[in-house]
Scaffold this active site. Structure first.
Site, mmCIF file in Angstrom:
data_model
loop_
_atom_site.group_PDB
_atom_site.id
_atom_site.type_symbol
_atom_site.label_atom_id
_atom_site.label_comp_id
_atom_site.label_asym_id
_atom_site.label_seq_id
_atom_site.Cartn_x
_atom_site.Cartn_y
_atom_site.Cartn_z
ATOM 1 N N ALA A 98 -94.783 -23.023 -73.830
ATOM 2 C CA ALA A 98 -95.437 -24.193 -74.418
ATOM 3 C C ALA A 98 -96.947 -24.095 -74.255
ATOM 4 O O ALA A 98 -97.444 -23.438 -73.337
ATOM 5 C CB ALA A 98 -94.922 -25.472 -73.766
ATOM 6 N N ASP A 99 -97.642 -24.766 -75.156
ATOM 7 C CA ASP A 99 -99.094 -24.859 -75.060
ATOM 8 C C ASP A 99 -99.503 -26.220 -75.606
ATOM 9 O O ASP A 99 -99.026 -26.639 -76.660
ATOM 10 C CB ASP A 99 -99.790 -23.755 -75.851
ATOM 11 C CG ASP A 99 -101.257 -23.672 -75.497
ATOM 12 O OD1 ASP A 99 -101.569 -23.168 -74.399
ATOM 13 O OD2 ASP A 99 -102.088 -24.145 -76.290
ATOM 14 N N THR A 100 -100.363 -26.918 -74.887
ATOM 15 C CA THR A 100 -100.827 -28.244 -75.290
ATOM 16 C C THR A 100 -102.339 -28.224 -75.412
ATOM 17 O O THR A 100 -103.026 -27.720 -74.525
ATOM 18 C CB THR A 100 -100.413 -29.310 -74.249
ATOM 19 O OG1 THR A 100 -98.994 -29.291 -74.106
ATOM 20 C CG2 THR A 100 -100.867 -30.700 -74.678
#
Length: 191
Positions: free
Chosen positions: A67-69
């Site tokens: 994941a990447d935010t």
């Protein structure tokens, strides 16, 4: 078949623990530089996929979540602050304004994959210089996209949230649950 979180983020670990009781944490070590000028959604999905593939390459029989935010203000990404002044500047720019928090998620397993993004819109109240200084001194902004943690002290900055809170924290729970079920992971609430 094990479930692996390809992230060292304690917040992501806490969110994944809501869905699945047992998983390993194996942080990815990929370069987070993005070439070209992708859309915000493409950018976070590209990074999430890279992270998941990095760990999956050495664990091809497992289910890997990457994941990447990122926080976007006027289409411009606000990453993690470099130092306290950078954190304060980010908070000044977010003060009294609406911004987007977009998380890209990639789930890889031996028979398939899911790649998606989720967007939440957050409106901040106007922040005084004193509030910004106190918040930066707390240390909470460091290591957080956009320089704040919505689940922490910065919760009082939020005037309005349109979207999923878990997405802003770093892992959108509802779509992730669907992807994990598709991958064959038994979730806590599955009978």
């Amino acid at each position: 078949m094990s479930l692996i979180l390809a992230s060292a983020s304690p917040r992501r670990g806490e969110l994944l623990a809501v869905l699945a009781p047992h998983f390993e944490v194996i942080p990815s070590s990929v370069d987070e530089t993005v070439e070209g000028d992708p859309s915000p959604e493409e950018r976070v999905m590209q990074l999430a996929q890279r992270k998941a593939q990095d760990v999956f390459s050495t664990h091809p029989q497992d289910v890997v979540v990457g994941a990447d935010t990122l926080v976007f203000l006027d289409g411009r990404p606000l990453g993690k602050p470099k130092d306290r002044e950078d954190a304060a500047q980010m908070l000044r720019s977010l003060s009294g304004r609406v911004h987007e928090v977009i998380t890209g998620v990639c789930v890889l397993w031996p028979e398939g994959s899911r790649l998606f993004s989720e967007t939440s819109r957050v409106e901040f109240l106007p922040l005084s210089e004193q509030t910004i200084e106190k918040y930066v001194r707390s240390g909470e902004p460091m290591g957080k996209a956009g320089g704040y943690a919505i689940q922490g002290l910065a919760s009082e900055f939020v005037k309005k949230l349109d979207g999923n809170l878990s997405n802003v924290v770093g892992l959108p729970i509802p779509p992730l649950a669907g992807a994990l079920k598709q991958a064959g992971v038994k979730l806590i609430l599955d009978s």
